[in-house]
Design a protein around this motif. Structure first.
Motif, PDB file in Angstrom:
ATOM      1  N   LEU A 276       0.864  -1.174   0.000  1.00  0.00           N
ATOM      2  CA  LEU A 276       0.000   0.000   0.000  1.00  0.00           C
ATOM      3  C   LEU A 276       0.903   1.227   0.000  1.00  0.00           C
ATOM      4  N   ILE A 280      -0.972   6.757  -0.793  1.00  0.00           N
ATOM      5  CA  ILE A 280      -2.343   6.305  -0.565  1.00  0.00           C
ATOM      6  C   ILE A 280      -2.636   6.266   0.937  1.00  0.00           C
ATOM      7  N   ARG A 281      -1.658   5.791   1.721  1.00  0.00           N
ATOM      8  CA  ARG A 281      -1.851   5.731   3.182  1.00  0.00           C
ATOM      9  C   ARG A 281      -2.076   7.116   3.777  1.00  0.00           C
ATOM     10  N   SER A 285      -9.015   9.927   3.941  1.00  0.00           N
ATOM     11  CA  SER A 285     -10.012   8.859   4.097  1.00  0.00           C
ATOM     12  C   SER A 285      -9.348   7.538   4.463  1.00  0.00           C
ATOM     13  N   VAL A 286      -8.198   7.248   3.839  1.00  0.00           N
ATOM     14  CA  VAL A 286      -7.497   5.992   4.125  1.00  0.00           C
ATOM     15  C   VAL A 286      -6.901   6.030   5.524  1.00  0.00           C
ATOM     16  N   THR A 289      -9.637   5.521   7.990  1.00  0.00           N
ATOM     17  CA  THR A 289     -10.114   4.134   7.993  1.00  0.00           C
ATOM     18  C   THR A 289      -9.156   3.230   8.763  1.00  0.00           C
ATOM     19  N   VAL A 302      -9.259  -0.420   1.606  1.00  0.00           N
ATOM     20  CA  VAL A 302      -8.723   0.914   1.292  1.00  0.00           C
ATOM     21  C   VAL A 302      -7.950   0.857  -0.028  1.00  0.00           C
ATOM     22  N   PRO A 303      -8.102   1.898  -0.885  1.00  0.00           N
ATOM     23  CA  PRO A 303      -9.200   2.863  -0.831  1.00  0.00           C
ATOM     24  C   PRO A 303     -10.522   2.167  -1.141  1.00  0.00           C
ATOM     25  N   GLN A 304     -11.611   2.695  -0.595  1.00  0.00           N
ATOM     26  CA  GLN A 304     -12.891   2.007  -0.745  1.00  0.00           C
ATOM     27  C   GLN A 304     -13.354   1.969  -2.196  1.00  0.00           C
ATOM     28  N   ARG A 313      -6.964  -2.095  -4.761  1.00  0.00           N
ATOM     29  CA  ARG A 313      -7.609  -2.030  -3.447  1.00  0.00           C
ATOM     30  C   ARG A 313      -6.950  -3.056  -2.519  1.00  0.00           C
TER      31      ARG A 313
END
Length: 622
Positions: A276, A280-281, A285-286, A289, A302-304, A313
């Protein structure tokens, strides 16, 4: 005004006859028989249909044929109370369900549909353009001239709506048409309700089967994971098994998202772990989460939702060990989409890995404590030498080989880490600097002592640079006041003496206020014996008086030359090479030193006294 079936129908007859027929009304009776005949086909559809859309479409078509109109649309009541389009039919265009399914009845402005729902009775609009009740934009879109709305009522509750019209043409609906539509709708509601119940039961049965399959799958997962752990499988082997069971890549991270282990199906031909990415981390939102993962929500995707640049994902599951976040287990969506059972697999796998990591930590701690106890026995000679030699190999110690003790004396007043963490820091850095496995080490009050094997042909002095690197590496977290290396220990009997020597050297360095660096027991020699008397001030006074004749001179070159000459054990050539000058220059300077101190600097007695003086000055920080 509303034209309702309530005022249009004749009085009802007993249940033994048609509900809306009058004596002698053969045509009405014939049409009611058509209604009943139509339901022979509806009955078959209600029993065999796998989707409600098919049954609803058939109801609409049959009502169109009975009333002699071209188009119908059917709406079904949802759990939230809204009526959404479900099916549609047009004699000219065929199946129009897709278009109807984008519509909703009873929306603001649609008083026509609301009246049908609230009265649970048919409502007729003969002229759409002049009637204020319908939603005119919708009527214009569908080119409706006149429309009949009929509720599907079951147990006094409207469960659906049927609307019929003649597509851009006027149509006159008689009272008999309205009554017939209501009869048809009431019968249709019975079949619809039964079909809805059947569909619900089928969904329940399918859910039971799915849950049964999931439980069987998880039981198989549990058995395979348990057997693997009981058979002594490593963490990497467990991760590989999880990848095999999910048919997807699996990545195990520590709490800082460094990869501890990973595996992917061979068919994917991956050479790098599909991690990941940090970018992105760091998405809000991620990050949120991942932060909210807990016992009640052990896993999340993640990501949703995927977007350009977000890659794959990841189904992430948090590892919790003794109440602390200790890593993450990720199943990556590659090749096959993520499934519900993947989350159960990840959660089960995370639990097994947490227990396995905890077990390995406990084992490492136990082994570390055992090694520490062994080294403590070696330093204090609490067990006989033969037993110490015999137990050594189980801790990676071969006492038949030469070893040294390395003592890191700590400034206990300025430490920000615990004793165990400090020892771990020293061991890790020492192993890295020497390129060896973690050496045995023990924590004592104010010090960490490590046992280091000397490489073949090496002497303690050869370890000075590596020990200095360790001292510098741990400095940000661990304050080391002195680092000392013992003389060579060649048998179990040598270690207690070496330990005492290191303690004495440390006390000596503290007495002189030595500013730091690395000392070896061999280099102090006689000075350590003399200084052990405790007469520190006298020793410092002696050193200053010994070199004073050179300090009164006009150059530091003589003092530097004398110091280098002593370090080179009185060899001119080695001194010249060390200072980078010609040998004759060294001889010239030695001549000047002889005249100033009035004695031969190359004499054994002078060399010994000079070595002692320079050691005192070094320890005192001069």
């Amino acid at each position: 005004m509303r034209e309702s079936i309530v005022s249009a129908l004749p009085p009802a007859r007993p249940a033994t006859g048609p509900a809306w027929s009058c004596d002698g009304a053969n045509e009405t009776g014939h049409r009611e028989r058509d209604v009943i005949a139509a339901f022979s086909e509806v009955t078959t559809e209600a029993i065999t249909a796998t989707r409600l859309e098919g049954l609803l479409g058939l109801l609409g078509r049959k009502l169109c044929h009975l009333l002699g109109v071209m188009r119908c649309s059917v709406y079904l009541r949802c759990d939230d109370g809204r009526f959404r389009g479900a099916a549609g039919y047009c004699e000219r265009d065929g199946d129009i369900s897709a278009a109807v399914q984008t519509q909703e009845a009873g929306i603001p402005g649609d008083h026509f549909s609301r009246e049908v729902i609230e009265t649970a009775a048919p409502v007729l609009i003969s002229d759409v353009t002049s009637d204020p009740r319908p939603h005119h934009r919708t009527m214009e879109h569908w080119r409706v001239r006149a429309m009949l709305g009929v509720p599907l009522v079951f147990d006094d509750e409207v469960i659906g709506l049927i609307f019929v019209d003649n597509v851009d043409q006027d149509h006159v609906y008689t009272g008999e048409d309205v009554a017939l539509a209501e009869l048809f709708a009431r019968l249709g509601a019975l079949f619809l309700r039964q079909a809805m119940l059947n569909a619900h039961l089928k969904r329940k049965a399918a859910e039971v089967v799915r849950q049964k399959n999931t439980l069987a799958y998880l039981a198989d997962v549990h058995q395979k994971l348990t057997n693997a752990v009981l058979d002594g499988a490593s963490i990497q082997a467990v991760v590989s098994l999880l990848s095999e069971l999910s048919a997807k890549p699996v990545v195990l991270y520590n709490e800082d998202f460094n990869v501890l282990a990973w595996s992917a199906p061979p068919a994917l031909k991956m050479t790098q772990p599909p991690v990941l990415p940090p970018r992105i981390r760091e998405m809000p939102s991620v990050r949120q989460t991942l932060a909210t993962l807990s016992a009640s929500r052990p896993s999340a995707v993640v990501p949703q939702t995927l977007a350009v640049g977000l890659g794959r994902r990841h189904l992430m599951c948090r590892l919790i060990i003794e109440g602390q976040v200790s890593g993450y287990l990720g199943i990556v969506e590659v090749g096959r989409g993520l499934e519900h059972r993947d989350s159960k697999l990840a959660e089960h796998g995370a639990t097994v890995l947490s227990l396995q990591i905890l077990s390995e930590r406990r084992q490492a701690e136990a082994e570390g404590q055992a090694r520490e106890d062994y080294l403590s026995d070696l330093l204090h000679r609490t067990r006989d030498a033969e037993q110490l030699v015999r137990r050594g190999p189980q801790f990676g110690v071969d006492l038949s080989q030469p070893h040294v003790l390395v003592r890191f004396s700590l400034d206990s007043a300025n430490q920000s880490v615990s004793v165990s963490v400090g020892r771990k820091l020293v061991v890790e850095q020492l192993a890295r600097a020497l390129d060896v496995p973690d050496p045995a080490a023990v924590s004592l009050p104010g010090a960490v002592i490590a046992l280091v094997r000397l490489p073949d042909g090496a002497v303690p002095e050869d370890l000075r640079d590596a020990v200095g690197q360790v001292r510098a590496a741990v400095a940000p977290r661990l304050r080391v006041s002195t680092a000392t290396i013992s003389a060579v220990c060649r048998s179990a009997e040598d270690f207690p003496m070496a330990h005492r020597q290191l303690r004495e050297i440390d006390e000596l360095a503290r007495s002189f206020g030595w500013p730091g660096g690395v000392l070896t027991a061999d280099e102090l020699g006689v000075f350590r014996v003399i200084a052990a008397t405790g007469r520190v001030k006298e020793a410092v006074h002696f050193a200053h008086e010994f070199i004073r004749p050179l300090q009164d001179g006009d150059s530091d070159a003589l003092l530097d030359t004398w110091r280098a000459f002593v370090a080179a054990q009185g060899r001119v050539q080695a001194t010249a090479a060390d200072l980078g000058v010609h040998e004759n220059t060294i001889r010239y300077r030695l001549g000047k030193i002889r005249r100033l101190i009035q004695r031969d600097p190359s004499g054994l007695d002078c060399l010994l006294q000079a070595r002692l003086a320079f050691q005192i000055l070094d320890l005192a920080g001069w």
